[in-house]
Design a protein around this motif. Structure first.
Motif, PDB file in Angstrom:
ATOM      1  N   LEU A 173       9.839 -11.740   6.965  1.00 20.38           N
ATOM      2  CA  LEU A 173       8.484 -12.276   7.100  1.00 20.38           C
ATOM      3  C   LEU A 173       8.511 -13.804   7.094  1.00 20.38           C
ATOM      4  O   LEU A 173       7.832 -14.451   7.888  1.00 20.38           O
ATOM      5  CB  LEU A 173       7.597 -11.736   5.979  1.00 20.38           C
ATOM      6  CG  LEU A 173       6.120 -12.122   5.998  1.00 20.38           C
ATOM      7  CD1 LEU A 173       5.472 -11.733   7.312  1.00 20.38           C
ATOM      8  CD2 LEU A 173       5.404 -11.455   4.839  1.00 20.38           C
ATOM      9  N   SER A 190       7.096  -7.217   6.925  1.00 20.53           N
ATOM     10  CA  SER A 190       5.957  -6.731   6.147  1.00 20.53           C
ATOM     11  C   SER A 190       6.081  -5.238   5.864  1.00 20.53           C
ATOM     12  O   SER A 190       5.785  -4.781   4.760  1.00 20.53           O
ATOM     13  CB  SER A 190       4.645  -7.004   6.893  1.00 20.53           C
ATOM     14  OG  SER A 190       4.430  -8.376   7.010  1.00 20.53           O
ATOM     15  N   SER A 216       2.343  -8.004   1.769  1.00 15.83           N
ATOM     16  CA  SER A 216       2.828  -7.331   2.978  1.00 15.83           C
ATOM     17  C   SER A 216       1.665  -6.951   3.897  1.00 15.83           C
ATOM     18  O   SER A 216       1.780  -7.083   5.115  1.00 15.83           O
ATOM     19  CB  SER A 216       3.660  -6.113   2.626  1.00 15.83           C
ATOM     20  OG  SER A 216       2.888  -5.159   1.942  1.00 15.83           O
TER      21      SER A 216
END
Length: 145
Positions: free
Chosen positions: A28, A111, A81
């Motif tokens: 991420l 995520s 997330s």
């Protein structure tokens, strides 16, 4: 011959990494960084929406922040997330098609990994060792008879 203080760094890092959604947070973070870097692309395809491209910089910056927060505050990984996947999908419109698809895919994948991470799960190596020792015990019990 000992490495001194460096000899315990790798095991300490592995213990730290095992207690958090490391790969999800890292992907991420890398997705947000990649999208921020593609904002400076010198192509005519570059799209900016909002006040002089503010959203184009805001969404990947928040993605980067969510990735770092996932790494350093794993207790809130579900919120980070979910926010990260929404921000990643938002970059499709605001940031050069999500960093030319690469940053978008990194962000969504990271995520999803962070969302699916379970803190109570024991590491794979110890699960494998338990299975092997159980199989060995079964064979030892079966042989004397």
């Amino acid at each position: 011959m000992s490495d001194g203080p460096r000899s315990g760094m790798w095991p300490a890092f592995r213990r730290w990494r095992a207690r958090r959604p490391f790969w999800g947070g890292l992907l991420l973070t890398l997705g947000g960084a990649e999208i921020l870097l593609t904002e400076k692309a010198s192509m005519k395809v570059v799209m900016h929406i909002g006040m002089q491209g503010l959203a184009g910089y805001l969404l990947p910056g928040l993605m980067l922040l969510c990735g770092l927060l996932t790494l350093f505050n794993p207790a809130q990984r579900l919120f980070y997330s979910l926010t990260g996947v929404l921000l990643s999908l938002g970059t499709w419109i605001t940031s050069n098609l999500g960093g030319f698809f690469i940053g978008l895919l990194l962000g969504v994948t990271g995520s999803c990994l962070a969302f699916g991470w379970l803190p109570d799960q024991e590491p794979r190596v110890s699960r494998r060792r338990k299975r092997e020792s159980a199989a060995r015990a079964r064979t030892e019990r079966a042989e004397p008879a």
